[in-house]
Scaffold this active site. Structure first.
Site, PDB file in Angstrom:
ATOM      1  CG  HIS A 126      -1.991  -1.124   1.083  1.00 61.23           C
ATOM      2  ND1 HIS A 126      -2.772  -1.563   2.127  1.00 61.23           N
ATOM      3  CD2 HIS A 126      -2.367  -1.896   0.009  1.00 61.23           C
ATOM      4  CE1 HIS A 126      -3.566  -2.550   1.720  1.00 61.23           C
ATOM      5  NE2 HIS A 126      -3.339  -2.768   0.447  1.00 61.23           N
ATOM      6  CB  CYS A 155       7.548  17.468  -8.868  1.00 64.66           C
ATOM      7  SG  CYS A 155       8.759  16.245  -9.421  1.00 64.66           S
ATOM      8  N   GLY A 195      -1.440  -9.465  12.512  1.00 68.58           N
ATOM      9  CA  GLY A 195      -2.081  -8.171  12.742  1.00 68.58           C
ATOM     10  C   GLY A 195      -2.840  -7.604  11.572  1.00 68.58           C
ATOM     11  CD  GLU A 223     -10.588  -8.943  18.789  1.00 68.65           C
ATOM     12  OE1 GLU A 223     -11.622  -9.628  18.666  1.00 68.65           O
ATOM     13  OE2 GLU A 223     -10.353  -8.201  19.766  1.00 68.65           O
TER      14      GLU A 223
HETATM   15  P1  OAD Z   1      -7.203  -3.547  10.308  1.00 70.36           P
HETATM   16  O1  OAD Z   1      -7.384  -2.356  11.170  1.00 70.36           O
HETATM   17  O2  OAD Z   1      -8.306  -3.885   9.377  1.00 70.36           O
HETATM   18  O3  OAD Z   1      -6.945  -4.812  11.222  1.00 70.36           O
HETATM   19  C1  OAD Z   1      -6.012  -4.760  12.256  1.00 70.36           C
HETATM   20  C2  OAD Z   1      -5.938  -6.134  12.846  1.00 70.36           C
HETATM   21  O4  OAD Z   1      -4.908  -6.118  13.819  1.00 70.36           O
HETATM   22  C3  OAD Z   1      -7.223  -6.590  13.569  1.00 70.36           C
HETATM   23  O5  OAD Z   1      -7.545  -7.903  13.141  1.00 70.36           O
HETATM   24  C4  OAD Z   1      -6.839  -6.577  15.039  1.00 70.36           C
HETATM   25  O6  OAD Z   1      -7.498  -7.623  15.783  1.00 70.36           O
HETATM   26  C5  OAD Z   1      -5.357  -6.846  14.959  1.00 70.36           C
HETATM   27  N1  OAD Z   1      -4.569  -6.359  16.095  1.00 70.36           N
HETATM   28  C6  OAD Z   1      -4.815  -5.320  16.931  1.00 70.36           C
HETATM   29  N2  OAD Z   1      -3.834  -5.196  17.830  1.00 70.36           N
HETATM   30  C7  OAD Z   1      -2.931  -6.167  17.570  1.00 70.36           C
HETATM   31  C8  OAD Z   1      -1.687  -6.573  18.139  1.00 70.36           C
HETATM   32  N3  OAD Z   1      -1.145  -5.917  19.192  1.00 70.36           N
HETATM   33  N4  OAD Z   1      -1.034  -7.631  17.605  1.00 70.36           N
HETATM   34  C9  OAD Z   1      -1.564  -8.307  16.553  1.00 70.36           C
HETATM   35  N5  OAD Z   1      -2.720  -7.968  15.957  1.00 70.36           N
HETATM   36  C10 OAD Z   1      -3.401  -6.919  16.453  1.00 70.36           C
HETATM   37  O7  OAD Z   1      -5.834  -3.334   9.521  1.00 70.36           O
HETATM   38  P2  OAD Z   1      -5.352  -4.042   8.186  1.00 70.36           P
HETATM   39  O8  OAD Z   1      -5.769  -5.453   8.140  1.00 70.36           O
HETATM   40  O9  OAD Z   1      -3.917  -3.718   8.064  1.00 70.36           O
HETATM   41  O10 OAD Z   1      -5.523  -0.003   3.322  1.00 70.36           O
HETATM   42  O11 OAD Z   1      -6.148  -3.221   7.100  1.00 70.36           O
HETATM   43  C11 OAD Z   1      -5.897  -3.511   5.763  1.00 70.36           C
HETATM   44  C12 OAD Z   1      -6.011  -2.257   4.957  1.00 70.36           C
HETATM   45  O12 OAD Z   1      -7.275  -1.662   5.208  1.00 70.36           O
HETATM   46  C13 OAD Z   1      -5.028  -1.169   5.303  1.00 70.36           C
HETATM   47  O13 OAD Z   1      -3.743  -1.363   4.744  1.00 70.36           O
HETATM   48  C14 OAD Z   1      -5.693   0.028   4.745  1.00 70.36           C
HETATM   49  C15 OAD Z   1      -7.140  -0.214   5.113  1.00 70.36           C
HETATM   50  O14 OAD Z   1      -8.037   0.194   4.184  1.00 70.36           O
HETATM   51  C16 OAD Z   1      -5.265   1.153   2.684  1.00 70.36           C
HETATM   52  O15 OAD Z   1      -5.178   2.205   3.255  1.00 70.36           O
HETATM   53  C17 OAD Z   1      -5.088   0.983   1.224  1.00 70.36           C
END
Ligand code: OAD
Length: 262
Positions: A126, A155, A195, A223
């Site tokens: 991303h 730029c 995560g 989770e």
């Molecule tokens: P999310 O916010 O969707 O998910 C975060 C995950 O991390 C959740 O499943 C939590 O349970 C978990 N979590 C929280 N604390 C944690 C810890 N200490 N250790 C391990 N896990 C933990 O974030 P992403 O999956 O990264 O895209 O989201 C994917 C994409 O959605 C992002 O990159 C972003 C967003 O739209 C763009 O911006 C293009």
């Protein structure tokens, strides 16, 4: 630490970790949560900027409509992230790159914390908040140290309009990034999914590709996610607490180095 390691990490996973030569790690916002980065879902603070949800202010349409506003939002985010440090999860993953013959880190995060922890050649699906891209000449610049306080910056090469080099809602992934990650997913032996809520595609398809090709897939998350059922093991808990536990386990490459030494 040793007792906790024994109870959370199964014998099977210990063996897989010890013998693996090709390892893939996919991370999401949760790996940075313990550094203070808000997650998008799963109990984090959903970002809202001036009343606009994340999906609006961080969208391709917003770049077209109001680039200075996008920059104001990203400057705020850069300011928040600038002072944050990698946590033990980033540090553990950075150590793994020298522990296996082939190691690939793929992240959905734009915060640069993996690189701050020492990870090299990170596939950033991303993009990066620390890079700009020119809307006119497409040049990319690393701008970690720079502050842009007056709207959209120009730029350095052509004077055109710069935008953050991150993937916004409604945009494609950077050319080749997912394709490279998918090739590794298809040949890795061990795949950690750390995560991520695993709801954003195509990133979430990487563990699916790995599993279908026979890899052992391990999720690290406090989770359950839509991916949990597909995983061979789910390590329930915080990445910063679980990943350092692997430090105490031996692996084949370390053993080989030891053998060569003796
Ligand atoms: P999310 O916010 O969707 O998910 C975060 C995950 O991390 C959740 O499943 C939590 O349970 C978990 N979590 C929280 N604390 C944690 C810890 N200490 N250790 C391990 N896990 C933990 O974030 P992403 O999956 O990264 O895209 O989201 C994917 C994409 O959605 C992002 O990159 C972003 C967003 O739209 C763009 O911006 C293009």
């Amino acid at each position: 630490m040793q007792a906790a390691t024994m109870s959370i990490i199964s014998d099977k996973l210990r063996t897989r970790f010890a013998l693996a030569t090709n390892v893939l790690v996919l991370t999401g916002a949760g790996v940075s949560a313990e550094s203070g980065v808000p997650t998008f879902r799963g109990g984090g603070n959903t970002a809202v900027w001036k009343g606009m949800p994340f999906s609006v202010i961080s969208s391709a349409g917003m770049v077209e409509r109001d680039l200075p506003e996008v920059w104001e939002w990203f400057n705020y985010r850069r300011g928040v992230l600038a002072s944050l440090k990698p946590n033990p999860a980033h540090e553990a993953i950075a150590r793994w790159q020298d522990s296996f013959d082939d190691f690939t880190l793929v992240t959905q995060n734009i915060d640069g914390l993996h690189q701050s922890a020492g990870s090299r050649d990170v596939i950033e699906l991303h993009g990066s908040i620390w890079r700009t891209r020119c809307l006119d000449c497409d040049a990319r610049h690393n701008v970690r140290e720079l502050k842009f306080d007056n709207g959209a910056p120009a730029c350095f090469d052509c004077g055109g309009h710069l935008r953050p080099d991150v993937v916004l809602f409604g945009e494609m992934l950077p050319t080749g990034a997912f394709e490279r990650a998918a090739v590794v997913a298809g040949i890795c032996e061990l795949c950690f999914v750390v995560g991520t809520s695993a709801v954003v595609y195509p990133a979430a398809s990487l563990p699916e590709i790995a599993r279908a090709a026979g890899a052992y897939v391990v999720e690290v998350n406090p989770e359950l996610t839509p991916l949990s059922d597909l995983c061979d093991e789910v390590l329930t808990g915080k990445a910063g607490e679980i990943l350092p536990m692997f430090q105490t386990l031996g692996h084949k490459k370390a053993q080989k180095a030891q053998d060569n030494f003796e």
